[in-house]
Design an enzyme around this catalytic site. Structure first.
Site, short mmCIF file in Angstrom:
data_model
loop_
_atom_site.label_atom_id
_atom_site.label_comp_id
_atom_site.label_asym_id
_atom_site.label_seq_id
_atom_site.Cartn_x
_atom_site.Cartn_y
_atom_site.Cartn_z
N ARG A 116 15.92 50.75 37.22
CA ARG A 116 15.30 50.49 35.92
C ARG A 116 16.37 50.36 34.85
O ARG A 116 17.47 50.85 35.01
CB ARG A 116 14.34 51.63 35.55
CG ARG A 116 13.08 51.66 36.39
CD ARG A 116 12.19 52.82 35.98
NE ARG A 116 11.74 52.69 34.61
CZ ARG A 116 11.91 53.62 33.67
NH1 ARG A 116 12.51 54.75 33.94
NH2 ARG A 116 11.46 53.41 32.45
N LYS A 181 17.60 63.62 40.86
CA LYS A 181 16.74 62.51 41.29
C LYS A 181 16.89 62.29 42.80
O LYS A 181 18.01 62.21 43.32
CB LYS A 181 17.18 61.27 40.53
CG LYS A 181 16.34 60.04 40.79
CD LYS A 181 16.46 59.11 39.61
CE LYS A 181 15.96 57.73 39.93
NZ LYS A 181 15.84 56.89 38.74
N ARG A 314 14.25 62.71 28.40
CA ARG A 314 15.26 63.75 28.67
C ARG A 314 14.69 65.10 28.27
O ARG A 314 13.96 65.17 27.27
CB ARG A 314 16.52 63.52 27.83
CG ARG A 314 17.25 62.32 28.34
CD ARG A 314 18.67 62.24 27.86
NE ARG A 314 19.09 60.87 28.03
CZ ARG A 314 19.75 60.16 27.14
NH1 ARG A 314 20.12 60.72 26.00
NH2 ARG A 314 20.07 58.92 27.36
C1 BTN Z 1 15.17 53.47 39.32
O1 BTN Z 1 14.88 54.66 39.39
O2 BTN Z 1 16.01 53.07 38.50
C2 BTN Z 1 14.50 52.50 40.24
C3 BTN Z 1 15.27 52.33 41.52
C4 BTN Z 1 14.61 51.38 42.50
C5 BTN Z 1 15.50 51.09 43.67
C6 BTN Z 1 14.78 50.31 44.73
S1 BTN Z 1 15.68 50.23 46.25
C7 BTN Z 1 14.55 49.06 46.87
C8 BTN Z 1 14.26 48.11 45.73
N1 BTN Z 1 15.25 47.07 45.65
C9 BTN Z 1 15.96 47.14 44.52
O3 BTN Z 1 16.88 46.36 44.21
N2 BTN Z 1 15.54 48.16 43.78
C10 BTN Z 1 14.44 48.87 44.40
#
Ligand code: BTN
Length: 319
Positions: A116, A181, A314
């Site tokens: 994100r 996380k 946060r």
């Molecule tokens: C976050 O917390 O920032 C979201 C992370 C999401 C990661 C997953 S891995 C599978 C899918 N492919 C990606 O490029 N991103 C999501």
């Protein structure tokens, strides 16, 4: 290089001679490939004179039949790649080229995994789960309300089933253990949301990762929490079964039917937080979420509602 990895995956010792014979190359070519393996895939290899080479920990690769055995009622076809830019991108490509949704995309490694708010998602080879479910949305925007929060519930349940009892949610869609996380969720939409569109539900779970200097936030993994390596195929099966069930409930009864369950599992319910929106910061106390999954904050004693993909929370020190 991947053929060599597949020969080593059992975690036993293999002599340079045997590996060279299997690959049809010299022992020095084997040595070079091993160095590449260590450097590029970040997989430690033990080298012992007289015994040969051994992966520091055995690898189990993703396997569609194995997943299906663990999740017999799963109805989604599974596409597995060794290495891909991003499973979300691959899902979008497949949907654009006419692949009928729903379907699942998994990969051993992502070279451009994204998180994100423009962040990178660190995606080392054969250690974690990189999972994208592509759905076709036909009944308009209401089908998307609270969807990412519902996905969080499914991920949290799959983690608890896998022994991570402390897994909990953080608005909007992180899964944490304590302050660390363990999984993240990224939803992406293509098409016309008012008509027919596709949503890609991207899920990254830190599974067997024990070291990752590049991750720029506090993190943990299933293996770090449970103390033993985890079968990623079994975890993918658990996640898929949970997702299938939660998505069905969401489709039939809407997010409102899951709102209370979500709040009960929100790690920061009732806590003092700062909501960050770009350069702006709003301080408040978490009241919960509304019927659409937006955050309810008490700001100076007044209830305010916040939603949007660019927001992040946060904890405040006085919480
Ligand atoms: C976050 O917390 O920032 C979201 C992370 C999401 C990661 C997953 S891995 C599978 C899918 N492919 C990606 O490029 N991103 C999501």
């Amino acid at each position: 290089m991947l053929t060599l990895l597949k020969l080593l995956k059992d975690g036993r010792f293999h002599s340079g001679e045997a590996l060279g014979a299997a690959l049809g190359v010299s022992r020095s070519a084997v040595w070079k490939q091993l160095q590449h393996l260590e450097a590029e895939l970040n997989l430690p290899i033990h080298k012992v004179r007289g015994k040969g080479y051994q992966l520091a920990s055995p690898l189990v690769f993703l396997n569609a039949e194995n997943i299906a055995l663990n999740a017999p009622s799963l109805e989604w076809p599974i596409h597995i790649s060794d290495s891909i830019d991003s499973t979300n991108t691959e899902g979008l490509r497949l949907a654009n080229s006419g692949c009928p949704a729903p379907f699942l995309v998994l990969a051993e490694q992502q070279t451009a995994g994204r998180g994100r708010r423009g962040r990178k998602w660190v995606s080392p080879y054969a250690q974690n789960v990189y999972y994208s479910l592509i759905l076709r949305i036909e009944s308009g925007l209401s089908q998307l309300e609270g969807l990412s929060l519902v996905v969080g519930l499914a991920v949290m349940r799959a983690l608890r089933e896998s022994g991570v009892q402390g897994a909990a949610l953080k608005w909007p869609n992180d899964v944490l253990v304590g302050q660390k996380k363990i999984a993240g969720i990224l939803l992406e939409l293509v098409g016309d949301p008012a008509d027919i569109c596709h949503v890609v539900i991207g899920i990254g779970i830190n599974v067997n990762m024990r070291k990752a200097d590049e991750v720029d936030q506090q993190w943990t993994s299933v293996q770090l929490e449970t103390g033993s390596p985890v079968d990623r195929n079994a975890l993918v099966a658990k996640l898929s079964m949970q997702l299938q069930a939660y998505l069905e409930r969401h489709k039939t009864n809407g997010f409102v039917s899951l709102q209370e369950e979500w709040e009960q599992n929100h790690a920061w319910q009732g806590r003092s937080v700062s909501l960050i929106a770009g350069v702006n910061q709003i301080d408040g106390v978490v009241l919960g979420v509304d019927h659409q999954g937006a955050l309810r904050l008490s700001v100076n004693g007044v209830e305010k509602i916040y939603s949007g993909g660019e927001l992040s929370l946060r904890l405040r020190d006085d919480s």
